[in-house]
Design a protein around this motif. Structure first.
Motif, short mmCIF file in Angstrom:
data_model
loop_
_atom_site.label_atom_id
_atom_site.label_comp_id
_atom_site.label_asym_id
_atom_site.label_seq_id
_atom_site.Cartn_x
_atom_site.Cartn_y
_atom_site.Cartn_z
N VAL A 63 0.82 -1.22 0.00
CA VAL A 63 0.00 0.00 0.00
C VAL A 63 0.85 1.27 0.00
CG1 VAL A 63 -1.99 -1.12 1.10
CG2 VAL A 63 -0.31 0.08 2.54
N THR A 64 2.15 1.15 0.22
CA THR A 64 3.02 2.33 0.19
C THR A 64 3.49 2.65 -1.23
OG1 THR A 64 5.13 1.20 0.55
CG2 THR A 64 3.84 1.74 2.51
N VAL A 112 3.05 3.48 5.75
CA VAL A 112 2.06 2.39 5.87
C VAL A 112 0.76 2.92 6.47
CG1 VAL A 112 1.56 0.09 6.77
CG2 VAL A 112 3.91 0.69 6.17
N1 LIG Z 1 -3.78 -5.06 17.11
C1 LIG Z 1 -3.99 -3.93 17.75
O1 LIG Z 1 -3.92 -3.89 19.00
C2 LIG Z 1 -4.35 -2.67 16.98
C3 LIG Z 1 -4.72 -1.54 17.73
C4 LIG Z 1 -5.08 -0.39 17.05
C5 LIG Z 1 -5.06 -0.35 15.68
N2 LIG Z 1 -4.69 -1.44 14.97
C6 LIG Z 1 -4.68 -1.33 13.50
O2 LIG Z 1 -5.41 -2.40 12.94
C7 LIG Z 1 -4.90 -2.67 11.63
C8 LIG Z 1 -4.63 -4.16 11.49
O3 LIG Z 1 -3.63 -4.51 12.43
P1 LIG Z 1 -3.47 -5.99 13.04
O4 LIG Z 1 -3.37 -5.83 14.50
O5 LIG Z 1 -4.48 -6.88 12.46
O6 LIG Z 1 -2.00 -6.31 12.50
P2 LIG Z 1 -1.34 -7.60 11.83
O7 LIG Z 1 0.12 -7.37 11.92
O8 LIG Z 1 -1.93 -8.85 12.40
O9 LIG Z 1 -1.82 -7.48 10.30
C9 LIG Z 1 -1.40 -6.41 9.50
C10 LIG Z 1 -1.29 -6.90 8.07
O10 LIG Z 1 -0.94 -5.77 7.25
C11 LIG Z 1 0.02 -6.21 6.30
N3 LIG Z 1 0.81 -5.08 5.82
C12 LIG Z 1 1.79 -4.43 6.49
N4 LIG Z 1 2.34 -3.51 5.69
C13 LIG Z 1 1.69 -3.58 4.49
C14 LIG Z 1 1.83 -2.90 3.26
N5 LIG Z 1 2.76 -1.96 3.10
N6 LIG Z 1 1.00 -3.23 2.25
C15 LIG Z 1 0.06 -4.19 2.41
N7 LIG Z 1 -0.11 -4.88 3.54
C16 LIG Z 1 0.71 -4.58 4.58
C17 LIG Z 1 0.86 -7.24 7.04
O11 LIG Z 1 1.55 -8.10 6.13
C18 LIG Z 1 -0.18 -7.96 7.89
O12 LIG Z 1 -0.69 -9.11 7.23
C19 LIG Z 1 -3.66 -1.80 11.46
O13 LIG Z 1 -3.98 -0.63 10.73
C20 LIG Z 1 -3.30 -1.43 12.89
O14 LIG Z 1 -2.59 -0.23 12.98
C21 LIG Z 1 -4.33 -2.62 15.59
#
Ligand SMILES: NC(=O)c1ccc[n+]([C@@H]2O[C@H](COP(=O)([O-])OP(=O)(O)OC[C@H]3O[C@@H](n4cnc5c(N)ncnc54)[C@H](O)[C@@H]3O)[C@@H](O)[C@H]2O)c1
Length: 250
Positions: A63-64, A112
């Protein structure tokens, strides 16, 4: 089913909240583009959906990178003719006190967690505006609403995503398209495990402060995303819905 015949793109769908969202959309009849930087994970989630009787296809995307995002959207439009739902979810973080961060980390976190949403919405919105309907849900974070120690740059990027969402929502509202944010709190995913490592006491004390007394499950965030992406939410736009067990009450 709520998503019968709907076409959805979910970024970051190879893991955590994105994976749970892709599974839930497909379980409700949607056809899902499972998009992730990690192509193997995207293929595994798409196969999981297929085994459950749903419709999905994996797409490797960064996505970047504008060209990568444009290719992802063009592929879905070519195969399905439209995009009804975009869940712009991909994110990344590391816990580092701000004074110990460097430009390299700033660039990656902003690329990201903020720039990625610009690229995805810029690529998807034209076809939604042209059709006069569409639903966009950006996955932000409570860090972007209240700030989070050790996540200063991430908090800024998530806050920027929330402000961007509001402006984009205003610009496309008269064209039948809604744009909203879901702001997760602590959610049990690989990202949380990664940022928690070495900071267990901090995360345990935050967990104790959650009114509902526990971290959330990815499926609980997915259900809020599915609501905002559904026809039931047709009169909601420009909003941020925290899914955090009550940790931040705004
Ligand atoms: N888990 C938490 O506690 C939490 C809290 C607040 C917000 N979030 C947000 O929720 C969203 C999902 O996070 P998650 O916890 O499921 O994380 P996760 O690490 O389990 O999943 C994130 C996914 O995004 C993918 N990714 C990373 N960079 C990428 C890129 N440049 N292009 C395409 N895909 C990419 C990774 O490969 C991964 O599969 C994120 O935006 C995160 O910031 C998570």
């Amino acid at each position: 089913m709520r998503y019968d015949g709907k076409v959805a793109i979910v970024t970051g769908a190879g893991s955590g909240i994105g994976r749970a969202t892709a599974l839930a959309l497909a379980a409700e009849g949607g056809s899902v583009a499972v998009a992730d930087l990690d192509g193997a994970r995207a293929r595994a989630v798409a196969a999981e959906i297929g085994r459950a009787g749903g419709r999905a296809h994996p797409i490797e995307v960064d996505v970047t990178q504008t060209s990568s995002v444009k290719t992802m959207v063009a592929t879905v439009l070519k195969e399905s003719g439209r995009v009804d739902v975009l869940v712009s979810n991909a994110g990344w973080d590391r816990i580092v006190p701000f004074l110990e961060t460097d430009e390299q980390l700033w660039n990656k976190v902003i690329a990201v967690n903020y720039w990625g949403h610009l690229a995805c919405l810029h690529a998807v919105l034209p076809s939604m505006v042209e059709r006069g309907e569409g639903r966009v849900v950006i996955v932000a974070s409570d860090a972007g609403r209240v700030g989070s120690s050790g996540e200063a740059v991430y908090s800024g990027a998530k806050g920027a995503a929330i402000a961007f969402m509001k402006a984009a929502a205003r610009e496309v509202a008269r064209r039948g398209v809604t744009v909203n944010c879901v702001a997760p709190g602590l959610t049990d995913t690989a990202m949380l495990a990664g940022v928690r490592e070495g900071h267990e006491r901090l995360f345990d004390s935050i967990t104790r402060a959650i009114p509902l007394g526990r971290v959330g499950a990815p499926e609980e965030v997915a259900s809020a995303i599915l609501y905002l992406a559904s026809t039931e939410a047709c009169y909601i736009t420009g909003q941020t819905l925290s899914v955090d067990g009550g940790l931040t009450m705004l």
